[in-house]
Motif scaffolding. Structure first.
Motif, PDB file in Angstrom:
ATOM      1  N   GLU A 202      38.330  74.659  32.311  1.00  0.00           N
ATOM      2  CA  GLU A 202      37.232  75.504  31.846  1.00  0.00           C
ATOM      3  C   GLU A 202      36.018  75.318  32.745  1.00  0.00           C
ATOM      4  O   GLU A 202      35.629  74.185  33.043  1.00  0.00           O
ATOM      5  CB  GLU A 202      36.857  75.155  30.407  1.00  0.00           C
ATOM      6  N   LYS A 203      35.420  76.413  33.161  1.00  0.00           N
ATOM      7  CA  LYS A 203      34.160  76.369  33.899  1.00  0.00           C
ATOM      8  C   LYS A 203      33.025  76.232  32.896  1.00  0.00           C
ATOM      9  O   LYS A 203      32.866  77.064  32.013  1.00  0.00           O
ATOM     10  CB  LYS A 203      33.989  77.617  34.757  1.00  0.00           C
ATOM     11  N   ILE A 204      32.218  75.156  33.026  1.00  0.00           N
ATOM     12  CA  ILE A 204      31.207  74.880  32.005  1.00  0.00           C
ATOM     13  C   ILE A 204      29.773  75.095  32.488  1.00  0.00           C
ATOM     14  O   ILE A 204      28.854  75.156  31.673  1.00  0.00           O
ATOM     15  CB  ILE A 204      31.351  73.437  31.461  1.00  0.00           C
ATOM     16  N   ALA A 205      29.550  75.197  33.805  1.00  0.00           N
ATOM     17  CA  ALA A 205      28.188  75.402  34.316  1.00  0.00           C
ATOM     18  C   ALA A 205      28.266  75.896  35.752  1.00  0.00           C
ATOM     19  O   ALA A 205      29.269  75.680  36.444  1.00  0.00           O
ATOM     20  CB  ALA A 205      27.365  74.112  34.247  1.00  0.00           C
ATOM     21  N   THR A 206      27.206  76.564  36.195  1.00  0.00           N
ATOM     22  CA  THR A 206      27.119  77.065  37.573  1.00  0.00           C
ATOM     23  C   THR A 206      25.705  76.866  38.104  1.00  0.00           C
ATOM     24  O   THR A 206      24.753  76.751  37.331  1.00  0.00           O
ATOM     25  CB  THR A 206      27.473  78.560  37.659  1.00  0.00           C
ATOM     26  N   GLY A 207      25.593  76.798  39.452  1.00  0.00           N
ATOM     27  CA  GLY A 207      24.283  76.894  40.071  1.00  0.00           C
ATOM     28  C   GLY A 207      23.711  75.669  40.731  1.00  0.00           C
ATOM     29  O   GLY A 207      22.671  75.756  41.381  1.00  0.00           O
ATOM     30  N   SER A 208      24.338  74.494  40.613  1.00  0.00           N
ATOM     31  CA  SER A 208      23.802  73.272  41.220  1.00  0.00           C
ATOM     32  C   SER A 208      24.916  72.506  41.922  1.00  0.00           C
ATOM     33  O   SER A 208      26.093  72.655  41.585  1.00  0.00           O
ATOM     34  CB  SER A 208      23.153  72.361  40.175  1.00  0.00           C
ATOM     35  N   ILE A 209      24.532  71.675  42.890  1.00  0.00           N
ATOM     36  CA  ILE A 209      25.476  70.743  43.508  1.00  0.00           C
ATOM     37  C   ILE A 209      25.472  69.491  42.638  1.00  0.00           C
ATOM     38  O   ILE A 209      24.521  68.704  42.641  1.00  0.00           O
ATOM     39  CB  ILE A 209      25.067  70.387  44.951  1.00  0.00           C
ATOM     40  N   TRP A 210      26.535  69.328  41.854  1.00  0.00           N
ATOM     41  CA  TRP A 210      26.583  68.236  40.882  1.00  0.00           C
ATOM     42  C   TRP A 210      27.390  67.045  41.387  1.00  0.00           C
ATOM     43  O   TRP A 210      28.340  67.194  42.161  1.00  0.00           O
ATOM     44  CB  TRP A 210      27.220  68.721  39.592  1.00  0.00           C
ATOM     45  N   LEU A 211      27.016  65.873  40.891  1.00  0.00           N
ATOM     46  CA  LEU A 211      27.786  64.645  41.053  1.00  0.00           C
ATOM     47  C   LEU A 211      28.176  64.198  39.646  1.00  0.00           C
ATOM     48  O   LEU A 211      27.390  63.534  38.962  1.00  0.00           O
ATOM     49  CB  LEU A 211      26.970  63.558  41.752  1.00  0.00           C
ATOM     50  N   PRO A 212      29.359  64.569  39.160  1.00  0.00           N
ATOM     51  CA  PRO A 212      29.752  64.235  37.786  1.00  0.00           C
ATOM     52  C   PRO A 212      29.692  62.739  37.515  1.00  0.00           C
ATOM     53  O   PRO A 212      30.099  61.928  38.348  1.00  0.00           O
ATOM     54  CB  PRO A 212      31.186  64.772  37.694  1.00  0.00           C
ATOM     55  N   VAL A 213      29.182  62.392  36.339  1.00  0.00           N
ATOM     56  CA  VAL A 213      28.978  60.994  35.969  1.00  0.00           C
ATOM     57  C   VAL A 213      29.845  60.585  34.786  1.00  0.00           C
ATOM     58  O   VAL A 213      30.424  59.497  34.778  1.00  0.00           O
ATOM     59  CB  VAL A 213      27.489  60.733  35.627  1.00  0.00           C
ATOM     60  N   ALA A 214      29.936  61.444  33.771  1.00  0.00           N
ATOM     61  CA  ALA A 214      30.635  61.037  32.553  1.00  0.00           C
ATOM     62  C   ALA A 214      31.065  62.254  31.748  1.00  0.00           C
ATOM     63  O   ALA A 214      30.465  63.330  31.837  1.00  0.00           O
ATOM     64  CB  ALA A 214      29.732  60.153  31.695  1.00  0.00           C
ATOM     65  N   TRP A 215      32.121  62.049  30.953  1.00  0.00           N
ATOM     66  CA  TRP A 215      32.539  63.022  29.944  1.00  0.00           C
ATOM     67  C   TRP A 215      32.949  62.242  28.705  1.00  0.00           C
ATOM     68  O   TRP A 215      33.959  61.555  28.701  1.00  0.00           O
ATOM     69  CB  TRP A 215      33.690  63.867  30.463  1.00  0.00           C
ATOM     70  N   ASP A 216      32.127  62.344  27.665  1.00  0.00           N
ATOM     71  CA  ASP A 216      32.442  61.760  26.369  1.00  0.00           C
ATOM     72  C   ASP A 216      33.084  62.869  25.547  1.00  0.00           C
ATOM     73  O   ASP A 216      32.401  63.732  24.995  1.00  0.00           O
ATOM     74  CB  ASP A 216      31.166  61.243  25.701  1.00  0.00           C
ATOM     75  N   ARG A 217      34.399  62.863  25.457  1.00  0.00           N
ATOM     76  CA  ARG A 217      35.110  63.955  24.800  1.00  0.00           C
ATOM     77  C   ARG A 217      34.863  63.961  23.303  1.00  0.00           C
ATOM     78  O   ARG A 217      34.815  65.031  22.677  1.00  0.00           O
ATOM     79  CB  ARG A 217      36.604  63.887  25.108  1.00  0.00           C
ATOM     80  N   ALA A 218      34.694  62.791  22.704  1.00  0.00           N
ATOM     81  CA  ALA A 218      34.434  62.733  21.268  1.00  0.00           C
ATOM     82  C   ALA A 218      33.070  63.328  20.935  1.00  0.00           C
ATOM     83  O   ALA A 218      32.917  64.071  19.961  1.00  0.00           O
ATOM     84  CB  ALA A 218      34.520  61.292  20.777  1.00  0.00           C
ATOM     85  N   ALA A 219      32.062  63.014  21.750  1.00  0.00           N
ATOM     86  CA  ALA A 219      30.711  63.529  21.519  1.00  0.00           C
ATOM     87  C   ALA A 219      30.504  64.914  22.121  1.00  0.00           C
ATOM     88  O   ALA A 219      29.439  65.514  21.930  1.00  0.00           O
ATOM     89  CB  ALA A 219      29.680  62.558  22.098  1.00  0.00           C
ATOM     90  N   LYS A 220      31.486  65.407  22.880  1.00  0.00           N
ATOM     91  CA  LYS A 220      31.420  66.718  23.536  1.00  0.00           C
ATOM     92  C   LYS A 220      30.211  66.815  24.475  1.00  0.00           C
ATOM     93  O   LYS A 220      29.454  67.779  24.466  1.00  0.00           O
ATOM     94  CB  LYS A 220      31.387  67.849  22.506  1.00  0.00           C
ATOM     95  N   LEU A 221      30.053  65.779  25.311  1.00  0.00           N
ATOM     96  CA  LEU A 221      28.943  65.729  26.253  1.00  0.00           C
ATOM     97  C   LEU A 221      29.461  65.436  27.660  1.00  0.00           C
ATOM     98  O   LEU A 221      30.317  64.562  27.850  1.00  0.00           O
ATOM     99  CB  LEU A 221      27.937  64.633  25.864  1.00  0.00           C
ATOM    100  N   VAL A 222      28.939  66.170  28.635  1.00  0.00           N
ATOM    101  CA  VAL A 222      29.193  65.920  30.045  1.00  0.00           C
ATOM    102  C   VAL A 222      27.865  65.599  30.720  1.00  0.00           C
ATOM    103  O   VAL A 222      26.846  66.245  30.435  1.00  0.00           O
ATOM    104  CB  VAL A 222      29.844  67.140  30.727  1.00  0.00           C
ATOM    105  N   ALA A 223      27.860  64.595  31.591  1.00  0.00           N
ATOM    106  CA  ALA A 223      26.652  64.236  32.328  1.00  0.00           C
ATOM    107  C   ALA A 223      26.937  64.285  33.817  1.00  0.00           C
ATOM    108  O   ALA A 223      28.032  63.929  34.267  1.00  0.00           O
ATOM    109  CB  ALA A 223      26.165  62.839  31.936  1.00  0.00           C
ATOM    110  N   ALA A 224      25.928  64.733  34.587  1.00  0.00           N
ATOM    111  CA  ALA A 224      26.106  64.830  36.044  1.00  0.00           C
ATOM    112  C   ALA A 224      24.762  64.708  36.730  1.00  0.00           C
ATOM    113  O   ALA A 224      23.746  65.209  36.233  1.00  0.00           O
ATOM    114  CB  ALA A 224      26.770  66.159  36.412  1.00  0.00           C
ATOM    115  N   GLY A 225      24.761  64.038  37.881  1.00  0.00           N
ATOM    116  CA  GLY A 225      23.577  64.035  38.720  1.00  0.00           C
ATOM    117  C   GLY A 225      23.495  65.344  39.485  1.00  0.00           C
ATOM    118  O   GLY A 225      24.495  66.034  39.682  1.00  0.00           O
ATOM    119  N   VAL A 226      22.290  65.684  39.921  1.00  0.00           N
ATOM    120  CA  VAL A 226      22.058  66.893  40.710  1.00  0.00           C
ATOM    121  C   VAL A 226      21.484  66.475  42.053  1.00  0.00           C
ATOM    122  O   VAL A 226      20.541  65.682  42.115  1.00  0.00           O
ATOM    123  CB  VAL A 226      21.080  67.853  40.003  1.00  0.00           C
TER     124      VAL A 226
END
Length: 404
Positions: A202-226
């Motif tokens: 699934e595509k979840i966001a567009t528009g930035s050069i991201w450095l993915p940091v974490a995905w907490d599937r239970a909390a439904k949260l994704v974190a990434a540096g820009v």
């Protein structure tokens, strides 16, 4: 400006920020004789962050470890992913290659978490340009499975695993970094999630050069540096996957920094460590969805890591010579900091390399680059006993693995 020149500018700046990991030298007298503050085994963190940190050093409980032998602290149930041109999987006790694969890299893909948190799977790009394909396979070998294929005009970038080892967060882009806009190009960048068991993407966001940091599937949260101009970290995004359209909450870093964002094993917390030549080292942490609660930690290290199964950040402190960066550095104290209690503990005293590379998958041993090498000689420290062993891996550590 040509694409090649654009990449050269970005990569040169990123490499400047990574200078702390380039060279470390071993003591001329070999490994020191450490003293250990006994530490409990990893446990799942709970509780709120403390408002005022405490400091503990249990000197009365320290023990002295004798000269290390390999049989003392290595374990053939665990091993390493070792990066050269290819990545080889080997055990802690033998340099025999169990399996290998050939990842393709570009831009910030070296910031990816290759090995899953449970140590059983690896992910890698092959190919990475012109229709990138992200593949997943067992550390023991076997056929790789394509889990994400990008359009022909896109290229693969950084990725990370979900905290439960069942998913991946993946960044792709069209090779158009900041300078590209001045030549008439338009940035296309996307952030995707992959459910590894089912293959659903699934595509979840567009528009930035991201450095993915974490995905907490239970909390439904994704974190990434820009990333910003020149490869600096310009911000931090949290994507809420609990309902659509997915909301992106952004925090801007002013000034921008060359540093590393890393998440705790349970993806509840994120830290930002900075340790570059000519600048003071710094370390800060915050709850994954609350960057406004960023808290600084007293820090004189070069790298920092979360200990698996805990809410503890660890690093080598007490650099000698004081303030050094690079080849002549040694670390004299192994420090842990518990973000939920604020307790700062000197776990180990001795004389080792200054770079904490990571931990055994179960958190039972710390992995340090032995000084006087180019990060190819490791010292394993068994945390419960303080026993140590030197392991030569003939390459760079790409991650710790579980073999059985």
């Amino acid at each position: 400006m040509s694409r090649a020149v654009t990449y050269a500018v970005v990569i040169i700046v990123v490499l400047a920020g990574a200078v702390v990991g380039a060279l470390v030298f071993r003591d001329r007298d070999g490994v020191g004789r450490p003293s250990l503050t006994p530490s409990a085994g990893p446990a799942t963190a709970s509780g709120a962050a403390a408002s005022a940190p405490a400091s503990t050093t249990a000197a009365s409980a320290t023990t002295t470890a004798g000269s290390p032998t390999p049989s003392q602290s290595v374990n053939d149930r665990f091993g390493f992913a070792v990066q050269n041109r290819d990545v080889a999987i080997r055990s802690e006790t033998s340099d025999a290659v169990i399996s290998s694969f050939a990842p393709k890299d570009r831009a910030f893909s070296s910031y990816s978490r290759v090995v899953s948190p449970d140590g059983r799977l690896v992910a890698y790009w092959d190919p990475v340009e012109g229709g990138p394909v992200l593949r997943v396979r067992s550390v023991l070998g076997g056929d790789a499975r394509a889990v994400l294929t990008g359009p022909s005009g896109m290229s693969g970038n950084a990725f990370t695993w979900s905290s439960d080892s069942t998913g991946l967060v993946v960044a792709v882009d069209n090779n158009c970094f900041g300078i590209c806009g001045g030549t008439g190009g338009t940035l296309a960048a996307e952030l995707w999630t992959v459910d590894v068991p089912s293959g659903a993407t699934e595509k979840i966001a567009t528009g930035s050069i991201w450095l993915p940091v974490a995905w907490d599937r239970a909390a439904k949260l994704v974190a990434a540096g820009v990333t910003g101009e020149g490869g600096y970290l310009s911000g931090y995004d949290v994507i809420d996957l609990s309902h659509q359209p997915y909301a992106v909450r952004s925090t801007t870093f002013r000034p921008t920094v060359i540093g590393r964002l890393k998440a705790s094993g349970d993806a509840r917390y994120v830290m930002l460590s900075v340790g570059i030549q000519g600048s003071p080292s710094s370390l800060a942490w915050w709850p994954i969805a609350q960057a406004e609660k960023r808290a600084a930690v007293q820090f004189d290290g070069l790298t920092a890591e979360w200990r698996p199964g805990t809410s503890e950040i660890w690093w080598m402190d007490g650099r000698e010579p004081a303030g050094c960066v690079g080849e002549m550095c040694a670390g004299t104290e192994l420090i842990s900091f518990n973000v939920t209690t604020g307790a700062r503990t000197v776990v180990l005293r001795g004389r080792f390399g200054s770079l904490l590379e990571g931990f055994r998958v179960d958190g039972s041993a710390a992995i340090i680059s032995a000084s006087s090498t180019v990060r190819t000689e490791l010292t394993l420290i068994e945390i419960a006993t303080g026993r140590t062993a030197n392991v030569s891996i003939g390459g760079f550590l790409a991650g710790a693995v579980r073999l059985r």
